[in-house]
Design a protein around this motif. Structure first.
Motif, PDB file in Angstrom:
ATOM      1  N   ALA A 223      16.308 -52.290  24.048  1.00 24.52           N
ATOM      2  CA  ALA A 223      15.280 -53.195  24.570  1.00 24.52           C
ATOM      3  C   ALA A 223      15.976 -54.439  25.110  1.00 24.52           C
ATOM      4  O   ALA A 223      16.046 -55.475  24.438  1.00 24.52           O
ATOM      5  CB  ALA A 223      14.275 -53.559  23.476  1.00 24.52           C
ATOM      6  N   PRO A 224      16.519 -54.361  26.311  1.00 26.54           N
ATOM      7  CA  PRO A 224      17.346 -55.456  26.851  1.00 26.54           C
ATOM      8  C   PRO A 224      16.596 -56.757  27.065  1.00 26.54           C
ATOM      9  O   PRO A 224      17.226 -57.819  27.150  1.00 26.54           O
ATOM     10  CB  PRO A 224      17.861 -54.881  28.183  1.00 26.54           C
ATOM     11  CG  PRO A 224      16.880 -53.814  28.548  1.00 26.54           C
ATOM     12  CD  PRO A 224      16.420 -53.232  27.258  1.00 26.54           C
ATOM     13  N   CYS A 225      15.245 -56.704  27.149  1.00 28.45           N
ATOM     14  CA  CYS A 225      14.456 -57.919  27.384  1.00 28.45           C
ATOM     15  C   CYS A 225      13.715 -58.400  26.140  1.00 28.45           C
ATOM     16  O   CYS A 225      12.988 -59.400  26.197  1.00 28.45           O
ATOM     17  CB  CYS A 225      13.445 -57.682  28.508  1.00 28.45           C
ATOM     18  SG  CYS A 225      14.183 -57.332  30.117  1.00 28.45           S
ATOM     19  N   LEU A 226      13.867 -57.707  25.014  1.00 25.33           N
ATOM     20  CA  LEU A 226      13.103 -58.042  23.813  1.00 25.33           C
ATOM     21  C   LEU A 226      13.483 -59.420  23.286  1.00 25.33           C
ATOM     22  O   LEU A 226      14.648 -59.687  22.983  1.00 25.33           O
ATOM     23  CB  LEU A 226      13.324 -56.996  22.728  1.00 25.33           C
ATOM     24  CG  LEU A 226      12.463 -57.158  21.471  1.00 25.33           C
ATOM     25  CD1 LEU A 226      10.990 -56.923  21.797  1.00 25.33           C
ATOM     26  CD2 LEU A 226      12.910 -56.209  20.372  1.00 25.33           C
ATOM     27  N   GLU A 227      12.482 -60.298  23.157  1.00 20.56           N
ATOM     28  CA  GLU A 227      12.697 -61.651  22.668  1.00 20.56           C
ATOM     29  C   GLU A 227      12.078 -61.875  21.289  1.00 20.56           C
ATOM     30  O   GLU A 227      12.544 -62.742  20.548  1.00 20.56           O
ATOM     31  CB  GLU A 227      12.098 -62.668  23.647  1.00 20.56           C
ATOM     32  CG  GLU A 227      12.730 -62.639  25.031  1.00 20.56           C
ATOM     33  CD  GLU A 227      12.053 -63.590  25.988  1.00 20.56           C
ATOM     34  OE1 GLU A 227      11.059 -64.245  25.579  1.00 20.56           O
ATOM     35  OE2 GLU A 227      12.511 -63.699  27.136  1.00 20.56           O
ATOM     36  N   ARG A 228      11.031 -61.111  20.946  1.00 26.47           N
ATOM     37  CA  ARG A 228      10.300 -61.373  19.711  1.00 26.47           C
ATOM     38  C   ARG A 228      10.091 -60.083  18.927  1.00 26.47           C
ATOM     39  O   ARG A 228       9.506 -59.133  19.421  1.00 26.47           O
ATOM     40  CB  ARG A 228       8.931 -61.992  20.039  1.00 26.47           C
ATOM     41  CG  ARG A 228       9.091 -63.214  20.854  1.00 26.47           C
ATOM     42  CD  ARG A 228       7.868 -63.860  21.416  1.00 26.47           C
ATOM     43  NE  ARG A 228       6.598 -63.261  21.180  1.00 26.47           N
ATOM     44  CZ  ARG A 228       5.446 -63.831  21.551  1.00 26.47           C
ATOM     45  NH1 ARG A 228       5.455 -65.015  22.122  1.00 26.47           N
ATOM     46  NH2 ARG A 228       4.309 -63.241  21.350  1.00 26.47           N
TER      47      ARG A 228
END
Length: 435
Positions: A223-228
């Motif tokens: 998940a390269p964009c996962l922030e939370r």
């Protein structure tokens, strides 16, 4: 945007189809206007507003009226909200007004929390046509439904936000459903069941909220964009969480001792204790966890693993024999305390020695601290607070601008029901539910 909504009403015995009242012998009675349907002459937007404002017992009589409004709607309707309902609604989703539906909220009434309610109502079958507008949906909230195992998973090419609350869905169906969400940014799996593991690989996902059966395993494969990554309910699962690749992870919590193992790659945590650390995770800015004691040594271990942490939420469970006498050694600097930590929130604060010594460590050593908040579970009188200020040595605080606030205990238990956790623009989704 056209929006259709239905009331929170329990289905009861329907009126006559034409809405007319009749006497026992079938006559319309003496009122000359008794057979005239004046309600249907109102504009749809007024009818929808009237229905949504009715008390439950009165709204229960509007089933025929509600379906009449949908049938007469010229469309296109962009938003449909059917929350906490009883009855059958498959025909509703077949309306031509919903051909280009973008926002769907659908949920049956009376579905209890599976982890907390001793006798929850089992999920009811998802209407076969509920996802008929899959090609145009942008957001979907589905609650209290049972996804049929044999159903073909729909393709949802425009869906950016999906929340499944109190649903029953087989593991393979869930994975096929997620595979059909090509641009998904926010995923919520809340109080759901019938799967043992969830494996997530998404190039677009930015937020995951998870609260499921205690034995469930969550794996973030890529998940390269996962922030939370939000584990929403400390009393439920998942039991094991493994993050293989999430290089942008910024928000992590709620970490409780119910999580047997949290594998973040270079950092491995078991039951809220760091057991292995080969490298630090510098992207994480917000951390939410619980600590028995509270245990200062354990928390310092977290500060070293997440050296750029800016916000730390701690729910402490008092252990009277905890000393917390650790002192800060300038020869072994902690980057987080010297440069980054700006907010500390302590819940379940009782003002006893373990709490005081724990708080004092941050007061005396967090050099850029802006605010420290105490969720107090005892009588918070002026005299008590004055005593706390003295014991915590606030006059010797490391950050000259730091503010300190004592309030009644913050409602961290409401994290699961707080809309902030689903609000992507919110930098800190836990802020509205804890402080």
């Amino acid at each position: 945007m056209e929006e259709l909504s239905a009331p929170l009403a329990k289905r009861r015995k329907r009126d006559e189809p034409d809405g007319q009242g009749r006497s026992e012998d079938g006559d319309l009675g003496g009122d000359p206007d008794a057979g005239v349907d004046l309600i249907s002459l109102l504009p749809d937007e007024i009818l929808g507003s009237v229905i949504s404002l009715l008390p439950t017992k009165d709204g229960a009589q509007t089933t025929v009226l509600s379906s009449r409004i949908l049938a007469a709607h010229g469309g296109p309707a962009r938003c449909l909200s059917l929350r906490s309902l009883y009855g059958k609604f498959d025909a509703w989703f077949g309306s031509a007004a919903l051909n280009s539906l973008e926002h769907l909220e659908f949920g049956y009434a009376g579905e209890g929390r599976h982890g907390m309610d001793p006798d929850p109502r089992p999920p009811r079958p998802l209407p076969p046509s509920a996802l008929r507008s899959a090609a145009t949906l942008r957001t979907a909230y589905i609650s209290g439904s049972d996804f049929p195992a044999a159903a073909a998973a729909p393709c949802l090419p425009r869906l950016t936000k999906l929340t499944l609350h109190s649903v029953a869905i087989a593991e393979d169906v869930l994975h096929r459903l997620l595979a059909g969400c090509a641009v998904l940014e926010s995923l919520g799996l809340e109080d759901s069941r019938r799967f043992n593991a969830v494996r997530i690989a998404s190039p677009t996902l930015r937020s995951v909220g998870f609260s499921v059966a205690a034995e469930t395993e969550l794996v973030i494969e890529d998940a390269p964009c996962l922030e939370r990554l939000m584990l929403l309910d400390p009393y439920s699962g998942p039991k094991i969480v493994k993050v293989i690749r999430a290089p942008q992870l910024k928000v992590l919590g709620y970490l409780s001792n119910k999580i047997t193992k949290l594998d973040l790659g270079p950092v491995i945590i078991q039951e809220t204790m760091v057991v292995s650390s080969t490298a630090s995770l510098r992207k994480v800015k917000v951390l939410v966890l619980e600590s028995t004691g509270p245990n200062l040594d354990t928390i310092v271990g977290f500060l070293k693993c997440f050296p750029c942490l800016e916000k730390l939420y701690i729910t402490s469970f008092l252990r009277k024999n905890m000393k917390n006498t650790r002192r800060y050694n300038p020869q072994e600097p902690i980057e987080c305390l010297d440069l980054h930590l700006r907010y500390v929130i302590l819940n379940q604060y009782q003002g006893m020695r373990p709490n005081v010594n724990f708080a004092k460590f941050f007061i005396l050593n967090a050099r850029v601290l802006k605010a420290m908040k105490f969720g107090v579970v005892v009588g918070c009188t002026d005299k008590w607070m004055e005593n706390q200020h003295r014991r915590q040595q606030l006059d010797h605080k490391a950050s000259p601008d730091a503010q300190f606030e004592f309030q009644r205990d913050y409602c961290w238990r409401n994290i699961l029901y707080n809309n902030h956790v689903r609000d992507l623009p919110t930098i800190d989704p836990f802020d509205g539910s804890i402080c």
